[in-house]
Design a protein around this motif. Structure first.
Motif, PDB file in Angstrom:
ATOM      1  N   LEU A  95     -41.919 -28.766  29.299  1.00 38.29           N
ATOM      2  CA  LEU A  95     -40.172 -28.931  28.319  1.00 38.29           C
ATOM      3  C   LEU A  95     -39.446 -28.351  29.088  1.00 38.29           C
ATOM      4  N   SER A 102     -36.357 -30.583  30.423  1.00 39.96           N
ATOM      5  CA  SER A 102     -34.777 -30.292  29.974  1.00 39.96           C
ATOM      6  C   SER A 102     -33.785 -30.360  31.313  1.00 39.96           C
ATOM      7  N   TRP A 149     -40.501 -36.172  26.845  1.00 37.35           N
ATOM      8  CA  TRP A 149     -41.233 -35.222  26.812  1.00 37.35           C
ATOM      9  C   TRP A 149     -42.611 -35.236  25.984  1.00 37.35           C
ATOM     10  N   ASP A 179     -41.430 -23.148  26.028  1.00 39.75           N
ATOM     11  CA  ASP A 179     -42.808 -23.580  25.504  1.00 39.75           C
ATOM     12  C   ASP A 179     -42.895 -23.363  24.034  1.00 39.75           C
ATOM     13  N   GLY A 231     -40.470 -25.234  21.760  1.00 42.80           N
ATOM     14  CA  GLY A 231     -40.903 -26.713  21.807  1.00 42.80           C
ATOM     15  C   GLY A 231     -42.004 -26.798  20.760  1.00 42.80           C
ATOM     16  N   GLU A 232     -43.471 -25.856  20.874  1.00 43.16           N
ATOM     17  CA  GLU A 232     -44.193 -26.041  19.871  1.00 43.16           C
ATOM     18  C   GLU A 232     -44.002 -25.538  18.561  1.00 43.16           C
ATOM     19  N   THR A 233     -43.058 -24.700  18.243  1.00 42.41           N
ATOM     20  CA  THR A 233     -42.434 -24.191  16.984  1.00 42.41           C
ATOM     21  C   THR A 233     -41.643 -25.279  16.147  1.00 42.41           C
ATOM     22  N   PHE A 234     -40.685 -25.817  16.973  1.00 42.87           N
ATOM     23  CA  PHE A 234     -39.531 -26.638  16.337  1.00 42.87           C
ATOM     24  C   PHE A 234     -39.533 -28.218  16.610  1.00 42.87           C
ATOM     25  N   LEU A 235     -40.380 -28.531  17.662  1.00 44.52           N
ATOM     26  CA  LEU A 235     -40.400 -29.947  18.204  1.00 44.52           C
ATOM     27  C   LEU A 235     -41.522 -30.894  18.044  1.00 44.52           C
ATOM     28  N   ASN A 236     -41.635 -31.915  18.041  1.00 45.56           N
ATOM     29  CA  ASN A 236     -42.509 -32.895  17.789  1.00 45.56           C
ATOM     30  C   ASN A 236     -43.174 -33.583  19.298  1.00 45.56           C
ATOM     31  N   ARG A 237     -44.325 -32.705  19.830  1.00 47.03           N
ATOM     32  CA  ARG A 237     -44.772 -32.994  20.987  1.00 47.03           C
ATOM     33  C   ARG A 237     -45.705 -34.300  20.993  1.00 47.03           C
ATOM     34  N   LYS A 238     -45.395 -35.488  21.672  1.00 50.76           N
ATOM     35  CA  LYS A 238     -46.075 -36.687  21.461  1.00 50.76           C
ATOM     36  C   LYS A 238     -47.208 -36.760  22.431  1.00 50.76           C
TER      37      LYS A 238
END
Length: 232
Positions: A58, A62, A78, A136, A139-146
């Protein structure tokens, strides 16, 4: 690869002769290497409709988004090129990693427990500092990793004759190549491999060389790249 004049001139010839509307790239890093090289090679009057480039880190993703703002057609994504569990299973059972001493001419990043090394790479544990760790966590807490972004894009553009550039993570290049080959099947597309003398793509290069449905346009063993066309 990006600094090789033959690579650059070959790209410009392809883009001048054939309209490439979609590019799918694995491995953006900071966006200053192959992504910019390809973006610059397109004729100014005929850019692609979309250039997707996938990065799993991430922080790098960015930074790349900023570095690539000049090219509006570049779409940094991402996430994981293939599902993480599938990638980890592949690395765990990869014959070339378990018997790497049999491939003396193939470069790998470490001779000491390469399975663990490439497992850590896929899990994002290599080269971490406090900034990357913090990003990281965000990203893991608030975003949706595809996941499965490579196959998703291939299916979406399988009838568009895409250009696929595999600048893969070290341990899963062969897996990514098989994903491309099997997903696009008998459809026409362009293929670029980076690091054909490395673990990631030495088998991919050999497979392309021995298949009648591929035409190698140019390659460099010294600089480790190949450009090929898959025929319908």
């Amino acid at each position: 690869m990006s600094k090789d004049e033959l690579f650059q001139s070959t790209l410009k010839e392809i883009f001048a002769e054939d309209k490439v509307d979609y590019v799918i790239e694995t491995g953006t890093w900071l966006g200053t290497g192959s992504t910019q090289t390809l973006a610059r090679a397109f004729p100014a009057h005929r850019p692609p409709k979309a250039y997707y480039t996938i990065e799993g880190n991430l922080t790098f993703h960015s930074i790349a988004r900023i570095n690539l703002l000049k090219w509006s057609f570049v779409k940094p994504l991402w996430g994981d090129t293939v599902a993480k569990e599938k990638a980890l299973h592949f690395i765990k059972h990869d014959e070339a990693l378990h018997n790497h001493e049999q491939y003396a001419d193939v470069f790998i990043d470490t001779l000491e427990d390469p399975v663990n090394f490439y497992t850590n790479e896929v899990e994002g544990k290599l080269g971490k500092n406090w900034v990357i760790s913090l990003v990281d966590w965000f990203g893991e807490t608030f975003l949706n990793r595809k996941e499965n972004l490579l196959q998703t894009l291939l299916l979406q553009h399988r009838n568009d004759r895409p250009l696929v550039l595999l600048d893969s993570a070290g341990g899963i290049g062969w897996l990514e190549y098989q994903t491309v080959r099997d997903t696009l099947s008998n459809r026409p597309y362009w293929l670029i491999l980076d690091d054909i003398h490395h673990l990631k793509h030495f088998r991919s290069f050999e497979d392309v060389r021995t298949r009648a449905d591929f035409r190698i346009i140019a390659h460099s063993l010294a600089d480790g790249w190949m450009i090929a066309e898959h025929l319908a």
